[in-house]
Design a protein around this motif. Sequence first.
Motif, short mmCIF file in Angstrom:
data_model
loop_
_atom_site.label_atom_id
_atom_site.label_comp_id
_atom_site.label_asym_id
_atom_site.label_seq_id
_atom_site.Cartn_x
_atom_site.Cartn_y
_atom_site.Cartn_z
N ARG A 1 39.67 53.14 39.90
CA ARG A 1 39.85 51.76 40.14
C ARG A 1 41.03 51.26 40.67
O ARG A 1 41.15 50.49 41.81
CB ARG A 1 40.19 51.12 38.61
CG ARG A 1 39.03 50.74 37.67
CD ARG A 1 39.14 50.07 36.53
NE ARG A 1 40.21 50.97 35.52
CZ ARG A 1 39.81 51.96 34.55
NH1 ARG A 1 38.30 52.14 34.49
NH2 ARG A 1 40.51 52.34 33.92
N VAL B 1 40.12 51.82 44.54
CA VAL B 1 39.30 50.72 45.05
C VAL B 1 40.27 49.35 45.29
O VAL B 1 39.86 48.89 46.70
CB VAL B 1 38.30 50.20 44.01
CG1 VAL B 1 37.81 48.70 44.22
CG2 VAL B 1 37.09 51.46 43.94
N LEU B 2 41.26 49.17 44.40
CA LEU B 2 42.11 48.13 44.68
C LEU B 2 42.81 48.47 46.34
O LEU B 2 43.19 47.63 47.04
CB LEU B 2 43.06 47.95 43.82
CG LEU B 2 42.55 47.42 42.37
CD1 LEU B 2 43.56 47.38 41.27
CD2 LEU B 2 41.95 45.89 42.75
N GLU C 1 41.75 50.44 48.67
CA GLU C 1 40.85 50.26 49.84
C GLU C 1 40.60 48.84 50.05
O GLU C 1 40.72 48.68 51.22
CB GLU C 1 39.60 50.97 49.34
CG GLU C 1 39.65 52.58 49.07
CD GLU C 1 38.33 53.04 48.76
OE1 GLU C 1 37.35 52.35 48.57
OE2 GLU C 1 38.38 54.30 48.03
N HIS C 2 40.54 47.96 49.16
CA HIS C 2 40.26 46.60 49.29
C HIS C 2 41.53 46.00 50.07
O HIS C 2 41.35 45.02 50.95
CB HIS C 2 40.17 45.77 47.82
CG HIS C 2 39.93 44.49 48.08
ND1 HIS C 2 38.83 44.15 48.54
CD2 HIS C 2 40.73 43.37 47.88
CE1 HIS C 2 38.72 42.49 48.70
NE2 HIS C 2 39.95 42.24 48.03
N ARG C 3 42.71 46.66 50.06
CA ARG C 3 43.74 46.03 50.56
C ARG C 3 43.91 46.47 51.83
O ARG C 3 44.92 46.31 52.60
CB ARG C 3 45.19 46.18 49.70
CG ARG C 3 45.00 45.33 48.29
CD ARG C 3 46.39 45.58 47.76
NE ARG C 3 47.25 45.05 48.08
CZ ARG C 3 48.59 44.86 47.74
NH1 ARG C 3 48.68 45.43 46.70
NH2 ARG C 3 49.64 44.25 48.35
N GLY C 4 43.35 47.52 52.29
CA GLY C 4 43.31 48.29 53.49
C GLY C 4 44.33 49.38 53.58
O GLY C 4 44.65 49.57 54.77
N ARG D 1 38.13 55.61 52.84
CA ARG D 1 36.98 56.58 52.02
C ARG D 1 36.43 56.97 53.22
O ARG D 1 35.62 56.32 53.83
CB ARG D 1 36.61 55.84 50.94
CG ARG D 1 35.64 56.85 50.56
CD ARG D 1 34.84 56.16 49.04
NE ARG D 1 34.55 54.78 49.13
CZ ARG D 1 33.97 54.05 48.08
NH1 ARG D 1 33.45 54.98 47.16
NH2 ARG D 1 33.66 52.77 48.49
N ARG E 1 39.46 60.58 50.36
CA ARG E 1 40.52 59.26 50.48
C ARG E 1 41.61 59.91 51.44
O ARG E 1 42.18 60.88 51.29
CB ARG E 1 41.17 58.89 49.25
CG ARG E 1 40.20 58.21 48.25
CD ARG E 1 38.86 57.51 48.77
NE ARG E 1 38.13 56.72 47.98
CZ ARG E 1 37.47 57.10 46.98
NH1 ARG E 1 37.12 58.40 46.81
NH2 ARG E 1 36.76 56.19 46.19
#
Length: 71
Positions: free
Chosen positions: A38, A41-42, A44-47, A51, A57
């Motif tokens: 989790r 993913v956060l 990754e979402h923020r750049g 992945r 990662r």
Amino acid sequence: PELSQRGRQLMALLVEMAPATPSDLARELGLTLGECGRELVLLEHRGLVARSGDGMRTLTDAGTALLSTLF
């Protein structure tokens, strides 16, 4: 929003271990795979974390730059 403590820990660990799998990171930090996933993913979402196709990662350039300001 600010990074969580777990997010900071994951990013700092990626400096040392990257590329790394979520299970490697979770084991190293004593997290469950779900907790680690989790948070990744956060990030990754923020750049801040990238992945690869095989699930490994790494920190992005933006992640490295942000991490240098946190510590």
